[in-house]
Design an enzyme around this catalytic site. Structure first.
Site, mmCIF file in Angstrom:
data_model
loop_
_atom_site.group_PDB
_atom_site.id
_atom_site.type_symbol
_atom_site.label_atom_id
_atom_site.label_comp_id
_atom_site.label_asym_id
_atom_site.label_seq_id
_atom_site.Cartn_x
_atom_site.Cartn_y
_atom_site.Cartn_z
ATOM 1 C CG HIS A 15 -2.191 -1.006 0.965
ATOM 2 N ND1 HIS A 15 -2.817 -1.646 1.919
ATOM 3 C CD2 HIS A 15 -2.457 -1.873 -0.160
ATOM 4 C CE1 HIS A 15 -3.595 -2.535 1.487
ATOM 5 N NE2 HIS A 15 -3.519 -2.682 0.368
ATOM 6 C CG ASN A 29 -3.833 -9.481 21.506
ATOM 7 O OD1 ASN A 29 -3.672 -8.350 20.988
ATOM 8 N ND2 ASN A 29 -2.715 -10.043 22.098
ATOM 9 C CD GLU A 77 4.623 -8.811 -8.703
ATOM 10 O OE1 GLU A 77 4.219 -9.795 -7.735
ATOM 11 O OE2 GLU A 77 5.513 -7.973 -8.114
HETATM 12 C C1 PLP Z 1 -9.812 -2.527 0.233
HETATM 13 C C2 PLP Z 1 -9.043 -3.463 1.162
HETATM 14 N N1 PLP Z 1 -9.530 -3.307 2.448
HETATM 15 C C3 PLP Z 1 -8.816 -4.110 3.509
HETATM 16 C C4 PLP Z 1 -7.806 -4.728 3.042
HETATM 17 C C5 PLP Z 1 -7.125 -5.599 4.235
HETATM 18 O O1 PLP Z 1 -5.765 -4.934 4.901
HETATM 19 P P1 PLP Z 1 -4.586 -5.594 5.465
HETATM 20 O O2 PLP Z 1 -4.122 -6.440 4.289
HETATM 21 O O3 PLP Z 1 -3.870 -4.530 5.956
HETATM 22 O O4 PLP Z 1 -5.235 -6.777 6.167
HETATM 23 C C6 PLP Z 1 -7.133 -4.791 1.883
HETATM 24 C C7 PLP Z 1 -5.831 -5.285 1.696
HETATM 25 O O5 PLP Z 1 -5.180 -5.383 0.695
HETATM 26 C C8 PLP Z 1 -7.700 -4.053 0.772
HETATM 27 O O6 PLP Z 1 -7.385 -3.695 -0.323
#
Ligand code: PLP
Length: 397
Positions: free
Chosen positions: A191, A249, A335
């Site tokens: 991200h 948790n 990729e």
């Molecule tokens: C739109 C969206 N919501 C939630 C998540 C979940 O995030 P995490 O990978 O930090 O659990 C992602 C993961 O890529 C996502 O793209």
């Protein structure tokens, strides 16, 4: 592992990030403490949100938002079977917390240009049971938040913003993730910023904040305003160990808080460079005689100032050629990824749980069948690198 010269994610950690992590290790305070608190404070200030709670992932942030909504300590809590609107183009853990909280997801198709929920389809699906909208801000873009706020007001709905893919994006100058009662952010390594694993949940009132704090940490009262209230009524309890709520948790480590904090300081710079790189790539491909009629790009929605982390691309050739094109791109060192997980109503998990089996979502299908995304580096790309990327596209399409 294939060696991509243009990977989805370059290694996101700088020497300064690693130094911060080493400082934590040397302090020997690895479990939740002041580093996490400082990051939460910085996050709240930066985005002008009300309350921020760091968790171990964006998925956990979504889970806490939905669990808070049904919590018995919440005055206006949702009841089993209440409906939550969600776009079909979503991540698995945007969706599952709704079901895990006893609520019913109602899928809505997307707008094929913005990749986000089609605001005009929402009203058709609102019933007496509709209590919330969970938006997914896809790949740095957003739907029309003005329209969403109007719907929210008219039908008295709670708004949850899954901002896991869009930290730093703004709609009319206001950050995404500050419109709704709840919002989630992810610091997973692909991200905009990363803490290894990690996430943040923001909320707007103290009641929700205290519930979220307790749910994050075993249902414990420590650090919440429930601590003294409950102790007053139960003086025989050990004040330090009162468990008044259900819980999980989902706490982060101090290491991820330290890295996340350092990365957030660089977010504006990342956004700026990514915008420059994206424009360079788009211009070169659009001006390339061999490519210009074969692929096209997605652009930010009106009033959105985006924070991209990838470049979504649509293939203008026949749908059946997509697989071959993606295979070629990867073979040539680029990729690729699908746009989130495509039409989630068609994923085997949704079929197993019998979600929306009969309804059709043609725009989400269309996007899934014809589009994909590639990464977007945070360091300025050179002309040599750009040439190599364009060559790889020419050879693949
Ligand atoms: C739109 C969206 N919501 C939630 C998540 C979940 O995030 P995490 O990978 O930090 O659990 C992602 C993961 O890529 C996502 O793209």
């Amino acid at each position: 592992m294939t060696n991509f010269f243009y990977p989805l994610v370059e290694n996101p950690y700088s020497d300064a990030d690693i130094k911060e992590a080493i400082k934590v290790l040397k302090s020997k305070q690895l479990t939740i403490s002041s580093r996490t608190k400082n990051f939460e404070k910085y996050f709240t200030k930066k985005f002008n949100s009300k309350f921020s709670v760091m968790v171990n992932s964006g998925s956990s942030a979504n889970l806490l938002a939905l669990q808070c909504l049904i919590n018995p300590y919440r005055k206006n809590r949702l009841k089993p079977g209440d409906e939550v609107i969600i776009p079909t183009l979503c991540w698995s853990t945007s969706l599952w917390p709704i079901i895990q909280s006893g609520l019913t997801p109602i899928f809505i198709d997307i707008n094929q240009n913005t990749l986000n929920i089609d605001e005009n389809e929402i009203i058709k699906k609102i019933s007496k049971k509709t209590k919330a909208i969970l938006l997914v801000h896809v790949l740095g873009n957003s739907c029309d938040m003005d329209k969403i706020l109007k719907i929210k007001k008219k039908y008295n709905l709670i708004l949850i913003e899954d901002t896991c893919e869009s930290i730093g994006s703004r709609f009319n100058k206001k950050y995404l993730g500050t419109f709704g009662e709840f919002s989630s952010f992810s610091f997973y390594s692909s991200h905009q910023i990363s803490s290894g694993e990690g996430g943040m949940i923001c909320c707007k009132n103290k009641e929700d904040y205290d519930i979220i704090l307790s749910l994050r940490s075993h249902g414990w009262s420590r650090g919440t305003s429930f601590e003294s209230k409950i102790y007053k009524k139960n003086k025989n309890l050990d004040k330090k160990f009162i468990f008044f709520n259900s819980g999980y948790n989902l706490r982060p480590t101090e290491i991820s808080a330290a890295i996340g904090h350092n990365q957030l300081k660089k977010l504006n710079q990342f956004i700026k460079i990514r915008k420059i790189n994206r424009l360079k790539i788009i211009q070169r491909i659009k001006n390339n005689f061999n490519l210009k009629n074969k692929i096209d790009f997605f652009y930010e929605n009106k009033n959105v100032n985006p924070s991209w982390f990838g470049i979504p691309i649509k293939i203008l050739k026949k749908i059946k050629e997509k697989k071959k094109i993606l295979y070629n791109l990867e073979k040539n060192g680029v990729e690729t990824r699908p746009i989130i997980s495509g039409n989630f109503a068609k994923q085997p998990a949704s079929i197993k749980y019998k979600l929306s089996l009969k309804r059709k979502f043609p725009m989400t299908d269309k996007v899934y069948n014809s589009s994909f995304f590639i990464g977007l580096p945070t360091k300025k790309i050179t002309d040599k690198y750009l040439n190599k990327l364009v060559k790889a596209f020419e050879k693949s399409i």
